[in-house]
Write a protein that holds these residues in place. Structure first.
Motif, short mmCIF file in Angstrom:
data_model
loop_
_atom_site.label_atom_id
_atom_site.label_comp_id
_atom_site.label_asym_id
_atom_site.label_seq_id
_atom_site.Cartn_x
_atom_site.Cartn_y
_atom_site.Cartn_z
N THR A 116 57.32 41.57 20.25
CA THR A 116 56.81 41.18 21.51
C THR A 116 56.06 39.87 21.25
O THR A 116 55.50 39.53 20.32
N HIS A 117 56.14 38.96 22.33
CA HIS A 117 55.12 37.76 22.21
C HIS A 117 54.22 37.84 23.57
O HIS A 117 54.88 37.89 24.71
N THR A 118 53.23 37.82 23.28
CA THR A 118 51.81 37.89 24.34
C THR A 118 52.07 36.54 25.14
O THR A 118 51.54 36.74 26.42
N GLY A 119 52.25 35.66 24.69
CA GLY A 119 52.37 34.35 25.58
C GLY A 119 50.93 34.03 26.41
O GLY A 119 49.87 33.93 25.91
N VAL A 120 51.15 33.80 27.53
CA VAL A 120 50.00 33.43 28.46
C VAL A 120 48.70 34.61 28.36
O VAL A 120 47.66 34.22 28.47
N TYR A 121 48.87 35.52 27.94
CA TYR A 121 47.96 36.58 27.86
C TYR A 121 46.89 36.50 26.80
O TYR A 121 45.90 37.16 26.78
N ASP A 122 47.02 35.47 25.84
CA ASP A 122 46.07 34.91 25.07
C ASP A 122 44.71 34.59 25.81
O ASP A 122 43.79 34.83 25.17
N ASP A 123 44.67 34.31 27.12
CA ASP A 123 43.54 34.00 27.69
C ASP A 123 43.14 34.82 29.09
O ASP A 123 42.54 34.15 29.71
N PHE A 124 43.79 35.81 28.96
CA PHE A 124 43.64 36.91 30.14
C PHE A 124 42.15 37.48 30.30
O PHE A 124 41.85 37.91 29.26
N THR A 125 41.39 37.29 31.40
CA THR A 125 39.87 37.79 31.30
C THR A 125 39.70 38.38 32.82
O THR A 125 40.86 38.31 33.56
N LEU A 126 38.65 38.50 33.25
CA LEU A 126 38.08 39.01 34.43
C LEU A 126 38.57 37.89 35.51
O LEU A 126 38.99 38.06 36.79
N GLU A 127 38.51 36.70 35.00
CA GLU A 127 38.63 35.71 36.13
C GLU A 127 40.14 35.62 36.76
O GLU A 127 40.36 34.97 37.44
N ASP A 128 41.11 36.30 35.89
CA ASP A 128 42.44 36.48 36.29
C ASP A 128 42.62 37.57 37.21
O ASP A 128 43.92 37.92 37.71
N ILE A 129 41.59 38.39 37.46
CA ILE A 129 41.91 39.23 38.38
C ILE A 129 41.28 39.04 40.01
O ILE A 129 40.42 38.51 40.10
N ASN A 130 42.02 39.29 41.08
CA ASN A 130 41.50 39.02 42.18
C ASN A 130 40.79 40.34 42.75
O ASN A 130 41.19 41.26 43.19
N LEU A 131 39.62 40.08 42.71
CA LEU A 131 38.69 41.14 42.99
C LEU A 131 38.42 41.39 44.45
O LEU A 131 38.21 42.45 44.74
N ASP A 132 38.89 40.69 45.34
CA ASP A 132 39.04 40.82 47.05
C ASP A 132 39.97 42.03 47.02
O ASP A 132 39.84 43.01 47.81
N LEU A 133 41.25 41.88 46.35
CA LEU A 133 42.17 42.96 46.41
C LEU A 133 41.84 44.20 45.76
O LEU A 133 41.94 45.20 46.23
N VAL A 134 41.10 44.02 44.77
CA VAL A 134 40.45 45.39 44.00
C VAL A 134 39.68 46.03 44.66
O VAL A 134 39.51 47.36 45.07
N ALA A 135 38.76 45.32 45.55
CA ALA A 135 37.65 46.15 46.28
C ALA A 135 38.18 46.63 47.57
O ALA A 135 37.75 47.56 48.11
N GLY A 136 39.49 46.31 47.85
CA GLY A 136 40.15 46.89 48.97
C GLY A 136 40.77 48.22 48.61
O GLY A 136 41.74 48.97 49.42
N GLY A 137 41.01 48.41 47.43
CA GLY A 137 41.93 49.51 46.81
C GLY A 137 40.99 50.73 46.53
O GLY A 137 39.77 50.67 46.71
N LYS A 138 41.83 51.65 46.06
CA LYS A 138 41.03 53.08 45.71
C LYS A 138 41.03 53.28 44.12
O LYS A 138 39.95 53.77 43.60
N LEU A 139 41.98 52.58 43.61
CA LEU A 139 42.09 52.87 42.08
C LEU A 139 42.52 51.67 41.32
O LEU A 139 43.59 51.06 41.69
N PHE A 140 42.00 51.33 40.14
CA PHE A 140 42.24 49.92 39.43
C PHE A 140 42.88 50.46 38.02
O PHE A 140 42.10 51.12 37.40
N HIS A 141 44.07 50.25 38.01
CA HIS A 141 44.87 50.47 36.52
C HIS A 141 44.76 49.24 35.87
O HIS A 141 45.54 48.45 36.04
N LEU A 142 44.30 49.25 34.49
CA LEU A 142 44.54 48.05 33.64
C LEU A 142 45.38 48.51 32.54
O LEU A 142 45.11 49.42 31.95
#
Length: 364
Positions: A116-142
């Protein structure tokens, strides 16, 4: 685009050459040429595998991930849109970045090896999460913080920040892992310390037994090796789950491959109060323990089986099912999954899976 479940984290393009005619020792034969079958591909990683399985099970789901601006990234987005045109909408395209991919090596009568090659995920953080969408949901799976270096760096400081923010939105949190290579940065991370910090903010934590033993009990994993499945028993599993619960988890469990799924829940009803947001009773879950064996199937490939099991568990939980039924559905969805070589197409609809269960499907 509100949804019941938001699946975020790792996604990749899975490249699956048909190696069923090869023996395991032939895969690394230097200087040799071997005929293999056709190549197939699909998206892989938790966002795709768990997210698309949830979609097939009729759960309203949003997929949040990142890809690079290359042909691999375009192939990932096109593949997802083949299931639902909306599924490409929340995939972030990062300029001048490489997309993640995985080559699945699976010769005859042998479990898979992933390159596997992780590529763009070397820099993945909270800033890459759309919190407006998360707030409208029931469950967040990471999915797969083990493949997201900035999340597990500094003893999981960024992962802890992410979980705290999501929990502050009143959303149930769920985390799935992957097995880190021992000599990788993830393999050298102090996962006991990371989990000790993060589990109080993780409501549902069901890694594979190999993953959690690598993180918490590596000496036992090394001692038992290929005999791990035979060495496990209910007492050991309950003790290991209790360790996770003592560290803060609400629902703890283990994907056991050919031996099914084990779940154990915190006895403290206040810790299980998060279930009220999906109309589940803490009384039905507090202190519960269940194990369900795997179902009998002809195995075409094991890619994505653990992700499919997690999807079955979450789909049943969202629908209000009790612990034993949730474990049963997890095993059923995983079994359907491994009847196909790729990570998604074997999963059936909720209704079709239930019908198969009702037909008297035998277990191993």
């Amino acid at each position: 685009m509100p949804a019941d479940v938001i699946v975020a984290g790792h996604i990749a393009l899975d490249i699956l050459p048909d190696m069923s005619a090869l023996k395991p020792d032939e895969v690394v034969s230097a200087g040799k040429v071997f005929e293999i079958g056709r190549i197939s591909y699909s998206t892989g990683g938790a966002v795709s595998n768990t997210g698309l399985a949830l979609h097939r099970l009729g759960v309203d789901v949003v997929l949040q991930a990142a890809v690079g601006d290359d042909w691999v990234g375009r192939a990932i987005i096109d593949y997802l849109r083949g299931f639902d045109p909306r599924f490409g909408d929340c995939i972030q395209v990062v300029p001048h970045a490489a997309s993640p991919y995985t080559v699945v090596i699976e010769p005859a009568d042998h479990d898979r090896t992933l390159l596997t090659h992780t590529g763009v995920y070397d820099d993945f953080t909270l800033e890459d999460i759309n919190l407006d969408l998360v707030a409208g949901g029931k469950l967040f799976h990471l999915g797969y913080p083990t493949l997201l270096p900035r999340l597990f760096a500094d003893d999981g400081a960024a992962l802890l920040d992410l979980l705290r923010v999501v929990k502050s939105l009143g959303v149930i949190t769920s985390i799935d892992m992957s097995l880190p290579p021992p000599d990788s940065p993830s393999g050298r991370a102090d996962w006991r310390k990371i989990l000790g910090r993060c589990l109080p903010h993780i409501d549902i934590f069901v890694p594979s037994i190999e993953e959690i033993m690598f993180m918490l009990r590596p000496a036992y994993l090394a001692r038992w090796g290929v005999d791990l499945q035979g060495a496990l028993n209910a007492v050991y599993l309950a003790d290991l789950a209790d360790e996770l619960i003592a560290m803060g988890a609400g629902i703890a469990g283990f994907k056991l491959g050919e031996r099914g799924l084990f779940l154990r829940c915190a006895a403290d009803r206040s810790r299980m109060a998060f279930l009220s947001s999906i109309s589940q009773s803490a009384d039905d879950w507090a202190g519960a323990q269940t194990w369900h064996p795997a179902f009998q199937v002809d195995v075409a490939g094991t890619t994505g089986a653990g992700d499919a099991a997690y999807a079955g568990l979450l789909a049943a939980l969202i629908r209000g099912m009790e612990p034993e039924a949730c474990a049963r559905m997890a095993c059923a969805v995983a079994a359907c999954n491994i009847e196909a070589a790729d990570a998604t197409t074997g999963v059936r609809s909720w209704e079709a899976t239930h019908a198969r269960l009702a037909s008297g499907w035998p277990t191993r």
